[in-house]
Design a protein around this motif. Sequence first.
Motif: not given
Length: 124
Positions: A16-23
């Motif tokens: 499982t891959v979980r991610w957060v992007v802060l542009n």
Amino acid sequence: GGGGGGVGLYSDGKATVRWVVLNEANLLVAAVHQASLVLPYVEALLRETAGAFAARQQALPPEAHDGLFPCDAFSPAFDALVAAAEERAAGEKRAARKQRTFAESKKYEATRKAQREEALGHRR
């Protein structure tokens, strides 16, 4: 996940891959773990890590951004975030499985009923 700090999720059944992007910070933080593991704190940990790392990077002058990973200078902060997340999860788990007191149990009610019947002479 978009640019608002939402958590993205992908699983192939094994991982499982979980991610957060802060542009705004040009930052992507991801966690990969075995799909069979239940890690309820991962989403909060990802958001906290992304925020802390972005704050650290914003505090540095642009010429200090070397783009090299892993970022050993952030490791102690990350370790503290992980420890806090795991402790919160353990506390929530302890609270969720808190044992009933004897007075709250069915055994207590059965014992009290038997004592009342015995006292009133209603033996079986």
